[in-house]
Design a protein around this motif. Structure first.
Motif, mmCIF file in Angstrom:
data_model
loop_
_atom_site.group_PDB
_atom_site.id
_atom_site.type_symbol
_atom_site.label_atom_id
_atom_site.label_comp_id
_atom_site.label_asym_id
_atom_site.label_seq_id
_atom_site.Cartn_x
_atom_site.Cartn_y
_atom_site.Cartn_z
ATOM 1 N N ASP A 78 30.389 47.601 32.333
ATOM 2 C CA ASP A 78 31.914 47.269 32.228
ATOM 3 C C ASP A 78 32.442 46.965 33.301
ATOM 4 O OD1 ASP A 78 31.579 48.125 29.389
ATOM 5 O OD2 ASP A 78 32.142 50.209 29.797
ATOM 6 N N TRP A 79 32.282 47.522 34.419
ATOM 7 C CA TRP A 79 32.721 47.287 35.750
ATOM 8 C C TRP A 79 32.228 45.970 36.291
ATOM 9 C CZ3 TRP A 79 36.875 48.900 37.994
ATOM 10 C CH2 TRP A 79 37.355 50.468 37.548
ATOM 11 N N TRP A 80 31.153 45.723 36.154
ATOM 12 C CA TRP A 80 30.787 44.370 36.492
ATOM 13 C C TRP A 80 31.245 43.189 35.571
ATOM 14 C CZ3 TRP A 80 28.708 43.524 41.135
ATOM 15 C CH2 TRP A 80 28.035 44.540 41.597
ATOM 16 N N ALA A 81 31.576 43.551 34.366
ATOM 17 C CA ALA A 81 32.409 42.505 33.604
ATOM 18 C C ALA A 81 33.851 42.563 33.775
ATOM 19 C CB ALA A 81 32.190 43.002 32.089
ATOM 20 N N LYS A 82 34.462 43.832 34.312
ATOM 21 C CA LYS A 82 35.834 43.634 34.987
ATOM 22 C C LYS A 82 35.774 42.625 35.911
ATOM 23 C CE LYS A 82 37.284 48.057 32.995
ATOM 24 N NZ LYS A 82 38.282 47.468 32.192
ATOM 25 N N ARG A 83 34.842 43.004 36.931
ATOM 26 C CA ARG A 83 34.692 42.133 38.340
ATOM 27 C C ARG A 83 34.650 40.639 38.107
ATOM 28 N NH1 ARG A 83 31.060 43.466 43.765
ATOM 29 N NH2 ARG A 83 32.024 41.733 45.011
ATOM 30 N N ARG A 84 33.830 40.214 37.063
ATOM 31 C CA ARG A 84 33.419 38.865 36.808
ATOM 32 C C ARG A 84 35.037 38.456 36.041
ATOM 33 N NH1 ARG A 84 28.420 40.662 35.338
ATOM 34 N NH2 ARG A 84 29.077 41.104 32.946
ATOM 35 N N ALA A 85 35.392 38.811 35.274
ATOM 36 C CA ALA A 85 36.751 38.763 34.687
ATOM 37 C C ALA A 85 38.027 38.132 35.581
ATOM 38 C CB ALA A 85 37.146 39.505 33.792
ATOM 39 N N THR A 86 38.052 39.166 36.697
ATOM 40 C CA THR A 86 38.986 39.108 37.755
ATOM 41 C C THR A 86 38.769 37.787 38.575
ATOM 42 O OG1 THR A 86 39.586 41.180 37.909
ATOM 43 C CG2 THR A 86 40.015 39.873 39.878
ATOM 44 N N ASP A 87 37.359 37.733 38.861
ATOM 45 C CA ASP A 87 37.041 36.589 39.835
ATOM 46 C C ASP A 87 37.262 35.148 38.860
ATOM 47 O OD1 ASP A 87 36.162 37.711 42.109
ATOM 48 O OD2 ASP A 87 34.029 37.802 41.199
ATOM 49 N N LEU A 88 36.945 35.035 37.608
ATOM 50 C CA LEU A 88 37.331 34.060 36.779
ATOM 51 C C LEU A 88 38.806 33.660 36.750
ATOM 52 C CD1 LEU A 88 36.658 31.735 34.935
ATOM 53 C CD2 LEU A 88 36.582 33.383 33.110
ATOM 54 N N VAL A 89 39.618 34.892 36.759
ATOM 55 C CA VAL A 89 41.245 34.391 36.691
ATOM 56 C C VAL A 89 41.491 33.942 38.053
ATOM 57 C CG1 VAL A 89 43.383 35.614 36.586
ATOM 58 C CG2 VAL A 89 41.648 36.195 35.045
ATOM 59 N N LEU A 90 41.095 34.528 39.125
ATOM 60 C CA LEU A 90 41.499 33.913 40.341
ATOM 61 C C LEU A 90 40.969 32.486 40.742
ATOM 62 C CD1 LEU A 90 41.164 37.274 42.453
ATOM 63 C CD2 LEU A 90 43.112 36.596 41.194
ATOM 64 N N ASP A 91 39.969 32.269 40.416
ATOM 65 C CA ASP A 91 39.268 30.991 40.624
ATOM 66 C C ASP A 91 39.850 29.763 39.625
ATOM 67 O OD1 ASP A 91 37.328 32.035 42.382
ATOM 68 O OD2 ASP A 91 35.752 31.977 41.006
ATOM 69 N N THR A 92 40.372 30.324 38.451
ATOM 70 C CA THR A 92 41.104 29.512 37.594
ATOM 71 C C THR A 92 42.521 29.274 37.937
ATOM 72 O OG1 THR A 92 39.799 30.108 35.662
ATOM 73 C CG2 THR A 92 41.841 29.096 34.974
ATOM 74 N N VAL A 93 43.117 30.111 38.374
ATOM 75 C CA VAL A 93 44.500 29.844 38.859
ATOM 76 C C VAL A 93 44.598 29.138 40.320
ATOM 77 C CG1 VAL A 93 45.381 31.726 37.166
ATOM 78 C CG2 VAL A 93 45.123 32.401 39.632
ATOM 79 N N GLY A 94 43.614 29.437 41.142
ATOM 80 C CA GLY A 94 43.623 29.078 42.439
ATOM 81 C C GLY A 94 43.949 29.622 43.291
ATOM 82 N N GLY A 95 44.342 30.915 43.155
ATOM 83 C CA GLY A 95 45.006 31.810 44.226
ATOM 84 C C GLY A 95 45.016 33.362 43.728
ATOM 85 N N ILE A 96 45.868 34.045 44.410
ATOM 86 C CA ILE A 96 45.714 35.592 44.274
ATOM 87 C C ILE A 96 47.075 35.833 43.682
ATOM 88 C CG2 ILE A 96 45.733 37.636 45.340
ATOM 89 C CD1 ILE A 96 44.249 36.506 47.533
ATOM 90 N N VAL A 97 46.663 36.632 42.491
ATOM 91 C CA VAL A 97 47.757 37.512 41.770
ATOM 92 C C VAL A 97 47.641 38.814 41.595
ATOM 93 C CG1 VAL A 97 48.941 35.650 40.305
ATOM 94 C CG2 VAL A 97 46.789 36.591 39.536
ATOM 95 N N THR A 98 48.481 39.803 41.987
ATOM 96 C CA THR A 98 48.160 41.115 42.124
ATOM 97 C C THR A 98 48.414 42.053 40.902
ATOM 98 O OG1 THR A 98 48.233 40.957 44.554
ATOM 99 C CG2 THR A 98 48.142 43.224 43.658
ATOM 100 N N ARG A 99 49.881 41.714 40.773
ATOM 101 C CA ARG A 99 50.319 42.516 39.547
ATOM 102 C C ARG A 99 50.358 41.787 38.166
ATOM 103 N NH1 ARG A 99 49.688 46.290 42.512
ATOM 104 N NH2 ARG A 99 51.139 47.706 43.403
ATOM 105 N N VAL A 100 49.193 41.764 37.514
ATOM 106 C CA VAL A 100 49.116 41.061 36.357
ATOM 107 C C VAL A 100 48.533 41.947 35.145
ATOM 108 C CG1 VAL A 100 49.017 38.665 37.103
ATOM 109 C CG2 VAL A 100 46.805 39.902 37.193
ATOM 110 N N GLY A 101 48.488 43.352 35.344
ATOM 111 C CA GLY A 101 48.130 44.314 34.678
ATOM 112 C C GLY A 101 46.630 44.872 34.427
ATOM 113 N N ASP A 102 45.658 44.166 34.955
ATOM 114 C CA ASP A 102 44.184 44.752 34.903
ATOM 115 C C ASP A 102 44.260 45.676 36.034
ATOM 116 O OD1 ASP A 102 44.394 42.733 36.820
ATOM 117 O OD2 ASP A 102 42.361 42.850 37.036
ATOM 118 N N GLU A 103 44.904 45.635 37.120
ATOM 119 C CA GLU A 103 44.754 46.754 38.332
ATOM 120 C C GLU A 103 45.536 47.897 38.014
ATOM 121 O OE1 GLU A 103 48.962 45.292 38.885
ATOM 122 O OE2 GLU A 103 46.981 44.189 38.166
#
Length: 500
Positions: A78-103
């Motif tokens: 589950d944790w590796w899946a969460k890590r992959r999803a966060t990486d996918l989001v940050l790569d897709t938007v092209g930057g860092i977003v911190t307060r978007v809910g998952d954290e």
């Protein structure tokens, strides 16, 4: 039901009172300072539906499709899946977003761990925890977390407190800071580190889920960076500024079903001691991505002129690499050495997680300065986009900034603008300050390390190696068993066997 981006936008068009830069905001989804982050959050929702990203962004449990960021973590997978999803989001938007809910969802999992202890203190609210965790996974709200207080006197009426009780719930008054609250759906609102008042019945020791569309809330926001200058000159400021908000509670009704603890200093202590047990992982993952951005910006600037071949330059790049890999090592090891939580969830190894957080936060300013040095003075000296386009100056700038067929003026300008916004701009300074306090001040980070490090191991080794007698009471050192967490939990977290 997994929401769509349009579902999310509709949910925050609720007539809330939002103010920024001296004006009333009629619609946060279209206002230029809020729209960039609203669009990113909507994009994350839509990624859960898109065929190419849905398998990474969602998980199926009990015939329900859940957003992976909100789903309870039961296994290392589950944790590796969460890590992959966060990486996918940050790569897709092209930057860092911190307060978007998952954290911030992680703070709810900490509540899940604490539900039995909170039940023992006050059984009337403990059932609300599971109800809200179920709602988080099933209704997919944009969930944030509010705990930072303005600096106030002990008797200030603006310290968040209960004004009175009603049949419908409690009426609260006061103020909290919360990033993204103006465009989120709900907030887990609780006391800050030690602002619980005197006595166990303190009106300040309360925690609840706040519906951010509730009447009586006012959102007074700092001025955003988006729109101040050209997006060509400040690409990060215009896309990734997460608006911080002073939330005013002007006699707001919190229904009883949303109250998680009330008039209980002991409950506040439990929540604060375990608050970042899970959310620190997402915080560190963003720090890792920020390190990648600094390395990429510095190295590309150096390779333009071949300076990356110089030994002194390589040593500085190696320092950045050590910082980056130090964060990566703590993240990976925290999963490889994951522990079973008191509530039966899988949590990252606490000692490794918290020491990694200290590493990421305490060295960030130094690493940013090192990246500035490697990027060179042109980051602060390059003219803006208007000069590159103006008829009288464009030919000269094109000639000055073109190095060869590989590095033409436009690409160099874009890279320098990116590096400037990453390291030198108002946005860059804001992010540095934000990272310093985003999960508590530095002394609290070190306190978490102190509470979670296994002091018994080194002591036992030295007692044996030095031939000390059993009369030496090495076990009096503060360990996890003496931490505020385990005062209320009957069993300490247990390590689990892992497969990397």
């Amino acid at each position: 039901m997994i929401r769509t981006g349009d579902d999310y936008r509709d949910s925050i068009r609720d007539g809330r009172d939002v103010f920024v830069n001296g004006e009333t905001v009629r619609d946060v989804t279209t206002h230029p300072m809020f729209r960039p982050l609203v669009d990113i959050r909507a994009k994350i929702y839509d990624m859960a539906h898109a065929p190419e990203t849905a398998p990474i962004m969602t998980i199926k449990r009990d015939d329900d499709v859940q957003a992976i960021g909100n789903a309870l973590p039961f296994t290392q997978a589950d944790w590796w899946a969460k890590r992959r999803a966060t990486d996918l989001v940050l790569d897709t938007v092209g930057g860092i977003v911190t307060r978007v809910g998952d954290e911030t969802a992680g703070e709810m999992w900490s509540l899940y761990d604490a539900k039995d202890a909170l039940h023992a203190l006050d059984p009337q609210f403990s059932g609300n925890i599971e109800t809200h965790i179920a709602a988080l996974t099933q209704t997919d709200p944009f969930h944030v977390s509010a705990n930072t207080d303005p600096k106030l006197g002990q008797d200030s009426d603006m310290r968040l407190h209960v004004v009175r009780e009603t049949d419908a719930g409690i009426i609260v008054r006061g103020a909290k800071y919360e990033t993204a609250a103006a465009y989120a759906n709900q907030a887990f609102t609780k006391p800050t580190i030690s602002d619980w008042g005197d006595g166990d019945g303190s009106a300040y020791a309360l925690g609840f889920i706040c519906d951010l569309s509730a009447r009586g809330l006012k959102f007074i926001c700092r001025t955003g960076f988006a729109g101040r200058a050209s997006a060509e000159d400040y690409p990060l400021s215009n896309r990734f500024d997460e608006i911080d908000t002073l939330v005013i509670f002007d006699d707001v009704l919190i229904p009883w079903e949303n109250v998680l603890f009330y008039r209980s200093v002991k409950a506040a202590m439990i929540v604060r001691a375990t608050l970042h047990r899970y959310s620190a992982f997402a915080f560190m993952q963003r720090s890792l991505k920020f390190a990648d951005m600094m390395i990429g910006a510095a190295l590309l600037n150096l390779r333009q002129s071949g300076l990356d071949r110089l030994q002194p330059v390589q040593e500085k790049l190696a320092q950045l690499a050590c910082y980056r890999e130090g964060i990566n090592a703590h993240l990976s090891a925290a999963l490889a050495m994951a522990e079973r939580s008191p509530g039966g969830l899988m949590m990252p190894n606490q000692s490794l997680l918290y020491t990694g957080r200290v590493l990421a936060g305490s060295q960030l300013a130094q690493m940013m300065h090192l990246a500035r040095e490697l990027c060179g003075g042109q980051v602060s000296l390059t003219p803006d986009i208007a000069s590159f386009k103006a008829s009288e100056t464009a030919p000269w700038l094109d000639k000055v900034y073109t190095l060869d067929d590989e590095w033409i003026a436009e690409d160099r300008r874009k890279l320098l603008a990116f590096a400037r916004d990453l390291l030198n701009s108002d946005y860059a300074g804001h992010r540095l300050s934000f990272q310093l306090f985003a999960q508590s001040p530095p002394y609290a980070h070190l306190a978490s390390v102190y509470r979670n490090f296994d002091w018994d191991g080194p002591i036992a080794f030295v007692k044996e190696a030095a031939g000390l007698s059993e009369r030496v009471m090495g076990d009096k050192t503060l360990t996890c068993a003496d931490s505020p967490t385990s005062r209320w939990f009957s069993s300490a977290p247990q390590a689990v066997e892992t497969t990397p």
